[in-house]
Design a protein around this motif. Structure first.
Motif, PDB file in Angstrom:
ATOM      1  N   ARG A 100      41.961  54.352  31.738  1.00  0.00           N
ATOM      2  CA  ARG A 100      42.015  52.907  31.487  1.00  0.00           C
ATOM      3  C   ARG A 100      43.468  52.452  31.350  1.00  0.00           C
TER       4      ARG A 100
ATOM      5  N   ASN B 288      45.336  53.533  35.158  1.00  0.00           N
ATOM      6  CA  ASN B 288      44.807  52.964  36.399  1.00  0.00           C
ATOM      7  C   ASN B 288      44.509  51.470  36.307  1.00  0.00           C
ATOM      8  N   GLU B 289      44.403  50.960  35.079  1.00  0.00           N
ATOM      9  CA  GLU B 289      44.062  49.543  34.931  1.00  0.00           C
ATOM     10  C   GLU B 289      45.183  48.766  34.232  1.00  0.00           C
TER      11      GLU B 289
ATOM     12  N   SER C 156      36.480  42.161  32.165  1.00  0.00           N
ATOM     13  CA  SER C 156      36.552  42.388  33.610  1.00  0.00           C
ATOM     14  C   SER C 156      36.990  41.115  34.327  1.00  0.00           C
TER      15      SER C 156
ATOM     16  N   ARG D   5      44.352  41.176  39.063  1.00  0.00           N
ATOM     17  CA  ARG D   5      44.192  41.676  40.430  1.00  0.00           C
ATOM     18  C   ARG D   5      44.587  40.599  41.443  1.00  0.00           C
TER      19      ARG D   5
ATOM     20  N   ARG E 218      33.807  50.348  48.802  1.00  0.00           N
ATOM     21  CA  ARG E 218      34.339  49.736  47.582  1.00  0.00           C
ATOM     22  C   ARG E 218      33.210  49.425  46.604  1.00  0.00           C
ATOM     23  N   THR E 219      33.579  49.408  45.322  1.00  0.00           N
ATOM     24  CA  THR E 219      32.616  48.975  44.303  1.00  0.00           C
ATOM     25  C   THR E 219      32.574  47.453  44.275  1.00  0.00           C
TER      26      THR E 219
ATOM     27  N   SER F 272      37.061  42.649  43.685  1.00  0.00           N
ATOM     28  CA  SER F 272      38.470  42.356  43.370  1.00  0.00           C
ATOM     29  C   SER F 272      38.746  40.861  43.309  1.00  0.00           C
TER      30      SER F 272
ATOM     31  N   ILE G 115      32.917  50.677  35.928  1.00  0.00           N
ATOM     32  CA  ILE G 115      33.954  50.766  36.946  1.00  0.00           C
ATOM     33  C   ILE G 115      34.244  49.354  37.437  1.00  0.00           C
TER      34      ILE G 115
ATOM     35  N   THR H   7      35.395  46.245  39.833  1.00  0.00           N
ATOM     36  CA  THR H   7      35.109  45.991  41.239  1.00  0.00           C
ATOM     37  C   THR H   7      36.352  46.213  42.086  1.00  0.00           C
TER      38      THR H   7
ATOM     39  N   ALA I  47      37.139  49.095  43.346  1.00  0.00           N
ATOM     40  CA  ALA I  47      37.580  50.489  43.289  1.00  0.00           C
ATOM     41  C   ALA I  47      37.188  51.195  44.590  1.00  0.00           C
ATOM     42  N   GLU I  48      38.080  52.021  45.081  1.00  0.00           N
ATOM     43  CA  GLU I  48      37.836  52.747  46.326  1.00  0.00           C
ATOM     44  C   GLU I  48      36.879  53.905  46.074  1.00  0.00           C
TER      45      GLU I  48
END
Length: 730
Positions: free
Chosen positions: A396, A399-400, A483, A490, A636-637, A660, A723, A725, A727-728
């Motif tokens: 977290r 990566n975020e 989120s 993003r 992707r998510t 995203s 997770i 949105t 994300a690969e």
């Protein structure tokens, strides 16, 4: 419209240190909401304090060979200090050992006695002959009479949730002497909850559409069984004494004290009284919060405290109601489930726990406090038990927080400082640009002549995600609200990339100035909307921009800063102070050091079923492709935000998904297997780079992944973890 909001968190018991499970249950959700509510202009009073009565305190004192006062002082001040470091924004953190608390608890008892809501009766209770004491419920264990769980507590089973009298336990054992207790007669006063059954049923059903399902289910299960009398006193030497109450002789109440469950919830009221007393306010000011219909009362708790705040406390407040005491009831009780640690329950006896104070000893920088708040919040057990892991904490952060939020802030500040003399840039069309920004927010796109497509995408994403975050905050869906907030970061990163200021600075300095002006505004706007979650990082951003004049650290009452954050608020030419890296990465060595501190996990003795299930499927395609070919498919998510049946089709659903910060429409052939409501809110996997296709006249901008099951049904591939949105998937 601004509201008056009274917010309480369950009082932590002053016989141990606060751990992360406590934080995720009752404290951090309340703090995030309180900070959010202040930001949107509500008048907030946030109350908490230490629960300091009961036999557990005396037992701890005996073990440490100190007085009960020593024990409660030790943990009260330690937990208060930990909460302060954690960024808890309590307006007042009280304790139940203060005189004003004893006064109001005795007042409630005396009033109930006069109104004949209390009855005295003799009954059997478990008695430890070796310790020579009656056993409180938390100090006896046995087998649950309902489900057979062999580690049930004295009055409640943690496994099935049922409540019972401690004498109903099968094979009870005293946790003090570890011997079998006997049953012994004692006399106590009981509160007749059965008199409030009908009232409480109507109260609960009046909230059937706005309370969380886990709260309603547990509460209704109690009501379905039927409310009975509940002991309001216990044989205790440490607690609120009953001597001197009219109608009772000293002999009757000798050695008796109020049961801790009864006086603890009244700690919210006594804390409010003490708060206004210390402020030197009018003696009745507290009544504006507890006895005015203009107040919205929100009680944040963990699931083990649900019925105390949905049934017992409301019954007590209603029973106290008269011409002089018109207490309000909780408008909502947004209880969370339990947080586990690395897949298992928190247990201090097994050293399977993380105390707040221990976390701060190893992670001393304020940024890590915010990382902890963020990691916990993104794993809140809002509807079911969830799990905290050190690896997730690291991910977290890296990566975020660092890669998305921190990356945008750092590249904006560094580029602006280097190319614009450490000042917020100005440019020729700045007045038109800011006017167009406001016009776009107000849905008047026709006037937005100074905005390019990238500008519009950024501003729309900002406004839409703030609106969505507000909706989610008001529904206590904190993970979704956060989120939404991260989606703004993003979109800001995408804007920076698409505008390519490192190229335009040489070719078109005016455009670059516009780009970086917008990016600076976004940094400050992000600081505002992230402030409920990341208070330390947000404050640092305001200091970098000397931005106290506009936001004034959110001290202006009745100001909706979330609405302000939709617009540019930084003046061109404002100095930018030299920043440091706000969010640094956490290395593997730091995480390994933390996991090494944990005790030994309990082995899972259940044998896993290793039999593979097979179905009649087409043979696997033997036409092999190379890795580069596979990489052409961009998985992707995505989160499903809307879903509806396609008219005149039995097989198709029209889905609106978010990836995203971008909305897409996907037409999926799953209507025979899913109702639209089944998919809303689900995180799915889509093929993001599929050419758009027309299906029944509608454009489909991707494809979701699904699997055939053995019974011929289709199951959409969904992800349970939080997770984000975009994300690969690989």
């Amino acid at each position: 419209m601004n509201q008056r909001k009274l917010i309480t968190s369950a009082l932590p018991y002053a016989n141990g240190y606060i751990h992360l499970g406590h934080c995720a249950g009752a404290y951090l959700p309340a703090d995030i909401y309180a900070r959010y509510a202040r930001l949107v202009g509500d008048d907030v009073l946030f109350i908490c304090g230490s629960d300091e009565h009961g036999v557990a305190i005396t037992i701890a004192a005996e073990k440490e060979k100190v007085t009960p006062k020593d024990i409660i002082d030790k943990y009260h001040y330690a937990n208060k200090a930990a909460f302060d470091k954690f960024g808890m924004s309590f307006d007042y953190y009280s304790r139940t050992s203060i005189d004003s608390h004893h006064e109001i608890a005795r007042e409630f008892f005396a009033d109930f006695l006069k109104k004949k809501y209390l009855i005295a009766k003799e009954e059997e209770q478990l008695f430890d002959e070796e310790a020579q004491m009656f056993l409180p419920d938390r100090y006896v264990e046995g087998t649950c009479p309902n489900c057979g769980y062999d580690a049930a507590r004295g009055d409640q089973c943690d496994k099935c949730g049922s409540y019972y009298n401690q004498t109903e336990l099968i094979n009870p054992i005293s946790l003090i002497s570890h011997k079998t207790p006997i049953k012994k007669i004692t006399r106590h006063w009981y509160f007749q909850f059965s008199q409030f059954q009908e009232f409480l049923e109507k109260y609960i059903e009046s909230h059937s559409k706005d309370w969380k399902d886990n709260v309603l289910q547990q509460t209704r299960s109690w009501l379905n069984v039927g409310l009975t009398e509940r002991a309001i006193t216990r044989d205790l030497i440490w607690g609120v004494k009953l001597t001197g109450i009219e109608g009772l002789s000293n002999e009757e109440v000798e050695g008796k004290a109020l049961y801790v469950w009864f006086d603890a919830v009244l700690g919210y009221i006594s804390a409010t009284i003490e708060y206004f007393k210390e402020k030197g306010a009018d003696a009745n000011e507290w009544r504006n919060w507890w006895q005015s219909e203009e107040t919205k009362y929100l009680a944040f708790i963990g699931k083990d405290n649900i019925v105390f705040h949905t049934l017992i406390f409301p019954a007590m407040l209603h029973a106290r109601y008269d011409d002089q005491n018109k207490y309000i009831l909780p408008n909502n009780v947004p209880a969370n489930e339990f947080l586990n640690l690395e897949g298992q329950k928190f247990s201090k006896s097994r050293n399977w726990s993380i105390d707040l104070k221990d976390f701060f000893e190893d992670f001393t920088e304020p940024q890590y406090v915010d990382t902890l708040r963020y990691a916990l919040a993104m794993n809140f057990p809002e509807s079911k038990d969830s799990d905290f892991t050190w690896k997730d904490f690291q991910a977290r952060n890296n990566n975020e927080l660092a890669a998305i939020l921190g990356n945008f802030i750092n590249r904006t500040l560094q580029f602006t400082i280097k190319n614009f003399d450490s000042k917020v840039p100005t440019f020729t069309e700045i007045e038109q640009f800011t006017a167009d920004w406001k016009s776009l927010i107000n849905d008047d796109e026709a006037k937005t002549t100074a905005l390019n497509e990238n500008d519009k995408l950024l501003i729309n994403s900002l406004a839409e995600n703030i609106d969505e975050a507000i909706i989610n905050y008001e529904k206590y869906r904190f993970r979704d609200a956060i989120s939404n907030t991260m989606n703004i970061a993003r979109a800001a990163n995408k804007y920076f990339n698409d505008e390519e200021p490192w190229k335009s600075i040489k070719q078109n300095p005016e455009q670059t100035a516009k780009t970086m002006y917008a990016c600076c505004q976004m940094v400050v706007n992000l600081a505002c909307v992230f402030a409920p979650i990341l208070p330390h990082i947000s404050n640092e951003i305001f200091e970098i921009f000397n931005h106290n004049t506009t936001f004034n650290h959110f001290e202006l009452k009745s100001t909706n800063y979330f609405e302000i954050a939709k617009l540019p608020s930084l003046a061109a030419g404002v100095n930018i102070n030299e920043p440091r890296i706000l969010i640094t990465k956490i290395e593997n060595e730091q995480i390994q050091a933390q996991t090494a501190k944990l005790g030994t996990p309990i082995a899972n003795d259940k044998k896993k079923n290793t039999t593979l299930k097979t179905i009649d499927t087409p043979p696997i395609n033997t036409n092999l492709i190379n890795y580069d070919k596979f990489r052409e498919t961009d998985l992707r998510t995505a989160k499903v935000i809307e879903a509806e049946n396609v008219p005149k089709s039995k097989k198709l659903l029209r889905l609106q998904v978010e990836v995203s910060g971008e909305k897409r429409q996907i037409i999926a052939g799953v209507a025979e297997h899913y109702a639209p409501s089944d998919l809303i809110g689900k995180t799915i996997i889509i093929v993001a780079n599929l050419e758009p296709a027309k299906i029944m006249g509608m454009e489909s901008q991707g494809m979701l992944l699904a699997a055939n099951t053995s019974d011929g049904k289709i199951r959409v591939v969904t992800l349970d973890d939080d997770i984000l949105t975009g994300a690969e998937v690989r």
